[in-house]
Design a protein around this motif. Structure first.
Motif, PDB file in Angstrom:
ATOM      1  N   SER A 105       0.796  -1.226   0.000  1.00  0.00           N
ATOM      2  CA  SER A 105       0.000   0.000   0.000  1.00  0.00           C
ATOM      3  C   SER A 105       0.830   1.278   0.000  1.00  0.00           C
ATOM      4  O   SER A 105       0.278   2.370  -0.171  1.00  0.00           O
ATOM      5  CB  SER A 105      -0.917   0.007   1.238  1.00  0.00           C
ATOM      6  N   ALA A 106       2.149   1.156   0.235  1.00  0.00           N
ATOM      7  CA  ALA A 106       3.028   2.332   0.393  1.00  0.00           C
ATOM      8  C   ALA A 106       2.605   3.175   1.587  1.00  0.00           C
ATOM      9  O   ALA A 106       2.862   4.385   1.628  1.00  0.00           O
ATOM     10  CB  ALA A 106       3.076   3.177  -0.879  1.00  0.00           C
ATOM     11  N   ARG A 107       1.983   2.548   2.582  1.00  0.00           N
ATOM     12  CA  ARG A 107       1.513   3.283   3.767  1.00  0.00           C
ATOM     13  C   ARG A 107       2.623   3.342   4.809  1.00  0.00           C
ATOM     14  O   ARG A 107       2.680   2.559   5.747  1.00  0.00           O
ATOM     15  CB  ARG A 107       0.257   2.629   4.338  1.00  0.00           C
ATOM     16  N   LEU A 108       3.493   4.294   4.613  1.00  0.00           N
ATOM     17  CA  LEU A 108       4.597   4.563   5.532  1.00  0.00           C
ATOM     18  C   LEU A 108       4.616   6.061   5.825  1.00  0.00           C
ATOM     19  O   LEU A 108       4.250   6.868   4.966  1.00  0.00           O
ATOM     20  CB  LEU A 108       5.935   4.123   4.932  1.00  0.00           C
ATOM     21  N   ASP A 109       5.055   6.417   7.029  1.00  0.00           N
ATOM     22  CA  ASP A 109       5.090   7.814   7.428  1.00  0.00           C
ATOM     23  C   ASP A 109       6.376   8.465   6.931  1.00  0.00           C
ATOM     24  O   ASP A 109       7.461   8.131   7.412  1.00  0.00           O
ATOM     25  CB  ASP A 109       5.002   7.907   8.952  1.00  0.00           C
ATOM     26  N   PRO A 110       6.290   9.397   5.986  1.00  0.00           N
ATOM     27  CA  PRO A 110       7.515  10.021   5.471  1.00  0.00           C
ATOM     28  C   PRO A 110       8.251  10.838   6.516  1.00  0.00           C
ATOM     29  O   PRO A 110       9.426  11.184   6.310  1.00  0.00           O
ATOM     30  CB  PRO A 110       7.006  10.913   4.325  1.00  0.00           C
ATOM     31  N   ALA A 111       7.600  11.129   7.649  1.00  0.00           N
ATOM     32  CA  ALA A 111       8.265  11.853   8.727  1.00  0.00           C
ATOM     33  C   ALA A 111       8.846  10.897   9.770  1.00  0.00           C
ATOM     34  O   ALA A 111       9.408  11.346  10.773  1.00  0.00           O
ATOM     35  CB  ALA A 111       7.287  12.820   9.408  1.00  0.00           C
ATOM     36  N   GLY A 112       8.715   9.585   9.554  1.00  0.00           N
ATOM     37  CA  GLY A 112       9.218   8.602  10.500  1.00  0.00           C
ATOM     38  C   GLY A 112      10.723   8.470  10.461  1.00  0.00           C
ATOM     39  O   GLY A 112      11.405   8.946   9.543  1.00  0.00           O
ATOM     40  N   ARG A 113      11.261   7.782  11.479  1.00  0.00           N
ATOM     41  CA  ARG A 113      12.719   7.644  11.611  1.00  0.00           C
ATOM     42  C   ARG A 113      13.335   6.880  10.451  1.00  0.00           C
ATOM     43  O   ARG A 113      14.524   7.047  10.158  1.00  0.00           O
ATOM     44  CB  ARG A 113      13.059   6.954  12.924  1.00  0.00           C
ATOM     45  N   LEU A 114      12.554   6.032   9.794  1.00  0.00           N
ATOM     46  CA  LEU A 114      13.065   5.289   8.644  1.00  0.00           C
ATOM     47  C   LEU A 114      13.611   6.239   7.575  1.00  0.00           C
ATOM     48  O   LEU A 114      14.567   5.907   6.862  1.00  0.00           O
ATOM     49  CB  LEU A 114      11.946   4.418   8.062  1.00  0.00           C
ATOM     50  N   PHE A 115      13.018   7.443   7.498  1.00  0.00           N
ATOM     51  CA  PHE A 115      13.411   8.420   6.479  1.00  0.00           C
ATOM     52  C   PHE A 115      14.231   9.569   7.047  1.00  0.00           C
ATOM     53  O   PHE A 115      15.047  10.165   6.344  1.00  0.00           O
ATOM     54  CB  PHE A 115      12.154   8.979   5.794  1.00  0.00           C
ATOM     55  N   THR A 116      14.031   9.878   8.322  1.00  0.00           N
ATOM     56  CA  THR A 116      14.701  11.044   8.896  1.00  0.00           C
ATOM     57  C   THR A 116      15.944  10.706   9.705  1.00  0.00           C
ATOM     58  O   THR A 116      16.771  11.588   9.957  1.00  0.00           O
ATOM     59  CB  THR A 116      13.723  11.812   9.815  1.00  0.00           C
ATOM     60  N   ASP A 117      16.083   9.450  10.115  1.00  0.00           N
ATOM     61  CA  ASP A 117      17.221   9.042  10.947  1.00  0.00           C
ATOM     62  C   ASP A 117      17.950   7.903  10.250  1.00  0.00           C
ATOM     63  O   ASP A 117      17.908   6.748  10.676  1.00  0.00           O
ATOM     64  CB  ASP A 117      16.725   8.614  12.332  1.00  0.00           C
ATOM     65  N   THR A 118      18.610   8.221   9.159  1.00  0.00           N
ATOM     66  CA  THR A 118      19.291   7.208   8.369  1.00  0.00           C
ATOM     67  C   THR A 118      20.442   7.831   7.595  1.00  0.00           C
ATOM     68  O   THR A 118      20.382   9.012   7.226  1.00  0.00           O
ATOM     69  CB  THR A 118      18.321   6.515   7.389  1.00  0.00           C
ATOM     70  N   ARG A 119      21.486   7.047   7.379  1.00  0.00           N
ATOM     71  CA  ARG A 119      22.636   7.520   6.589  1.00  0.00           C
ATOM     72  C   ARG A 119      22.486   7.183   5.117  1.00  0.00           C
ATOM     73  O   ARG A 119      23.188   7.753   4.282  1.00  0.00           O
ATOM     74  CB  ARG A 119      23.927   6.899   7.136  1.00  0.00           C
ATOM     75  N   VAL A 120      21.622   6.227   4.796  1.00  0.00           N
ATOM     76  CA  VAL A 120      21.404   5.838   3.399  1.00  0.00           C
ATOM     77  C   VAL A 120      19.903   5.814   3.138  1.00  0.00           C
ATOM     78  O   VAL A 120      19.113   5.514   4.043  1.00  0.00           O
ATOM     79  CB  VAL A 120      22.024   4.460   3.091  1.00  0.00           C
ATOM     80  N   PRO A 121      19.467   6.122   1.934  1.00  0.00           N
ATOM     81  CA  PRO A 121      18.035   6.128   1.649  1.00  0.00           C
ATOM     82  C   PRO A 121      17.438   4.729   1.786  1.00  0.00           C
ATOM     83  O   PRO A 121      18.036   3.745   1.329  1.00  0.00           O
ATOM     84  CB  PRO A 121      17.960   6.614   0.194  1.00  0.00           C
ATOM     85  N   PRO A 122      16.266   4.613   2.399  1.00  0.00           N
ATOM     86  CA  PRO A 122      15.605   3.314   2.420  1.00  0.00           C
ATOM     87  C   PRO A 122      15.069   2.969   1.033  1.00  0.00           C
ATOM     88  O   PRO A 122      14.783   3.857   0.221  1.00  0.00           O
ATOM     89  CB  PRO A 122      14.452   3.526   3.415  1.00  0.00           C
TER      90      PRO A 122
END
Length: 243
Positions: A105-122
């Motif tokens: 569904s691509a239902r992920l929070d773009p403000a979540g740590r997966l995107f904001t707290d990472t050294r490489v793009p998920p």
């Protein structure tokens, strides 16, 4: 039958890494699965796997991440565990392994740590049928969004293989593991057994398509620390098919 314990031999980091090394010269994805469960089979405590963890489990968990090219995880687990990017570089590289999230569904929070707290793009592996606005928001947040026609194990692993990401570490969740089991796509299972009884309604490490999908494994390694068992199973290539 042989007695495995007691033993009295400590392993340093180099020896531990040698035991968990991936096969050399991989030409396709090799899928290693990493889970922790209680002694009565619960996959979580308080809704999260962290409640079952221990220093021994965390030591091996960090090592497995350093050995991997990519960390594969289902969206439900990424949300429940509040995933962030891996911290330490993959062995032989300067950057950590990317987190690859499977989500229809691509239902992920773009403000979540997966995107904001990472050294490489998920890497977000989703369906072409997923809402375009969701995919666009994840792309704007820095994700490498891949729209596939299907999210079957062969399609997901095929995309990772196309990128040269052959040392795959799957951290769950149970639905993703169930699909990998059904597709006979699991090469190795690293299972930590915590010396705890949980009870309740906690699930098991794999839940997948209806019907049983039996694939024989062989025990490759047994480690223990403070009552915590660290088991490593691998695909038994010598076994005849189970009918």
């Amino acid at each position: 039958m042989r007695m495995l314990l007691p033993l009295d031999r400590d392993l340093d980091d180099a020896q531990l890494a040698a035991r968990y090394a991936y096969p050399e010269d991989l030409g396709a994805p090799f899928v290693r699965v990493c889970f922790v469960a209680s002694a009565d089979g619960a996959v979580s405590s308080g809704g999260r796997s962290e409640g079952l963890s221990s220093p021994a489990d965390r030591r091996v968990f960090r090592l497995l991440r350093r050995l991997a090219d990519v960390i594969l995880v289902g969206a439900g687990t990424a949300r429940a565990e509040d995933y962030r990017g891996a911290r330490r570089p993959t062995t032989g590289r300067d950057t950590p392994p990317p987190i690859a999230v499977v989500t229809g569904s691509a239902r992920l929070d773009p403000a979540g740590r997966l995107f904001t707290d990472t050294r490489v793009p998920p890497i977000v592996l989703t369906l072409a049928a997923a809402p375009a606005e969701r995919r666009d928001r994840l792309t704007a947040a820095g994700a490498d969004v891949v729209a596939l026609d299907r999210l079957t194990p062969d399609a997901v692993l095929g995309e990772l293989g196309r990128r040269g990401l052959h040392r795959v570490l799957c951290e769950g969740g149970p639905t993703l593991l169930g699909e990998l089991v059904a597709a006979d796509a699991v090469d190795e299972l690293c299972l930590t057994v915590a010396p705890l009884l949980v009870g309740g309604r906690a699930g098991r490490i794999a839940t997948g398509p209806d019907g049983e999908h039996l694939h024989r494994l062989e025990l490759a390694d047994v480690l223990q620390e403070d009552g915590v068992l660290l088991l490593r199973y691998r695909r038994d290539i010598r076994a005849t098919p189970i009918e």
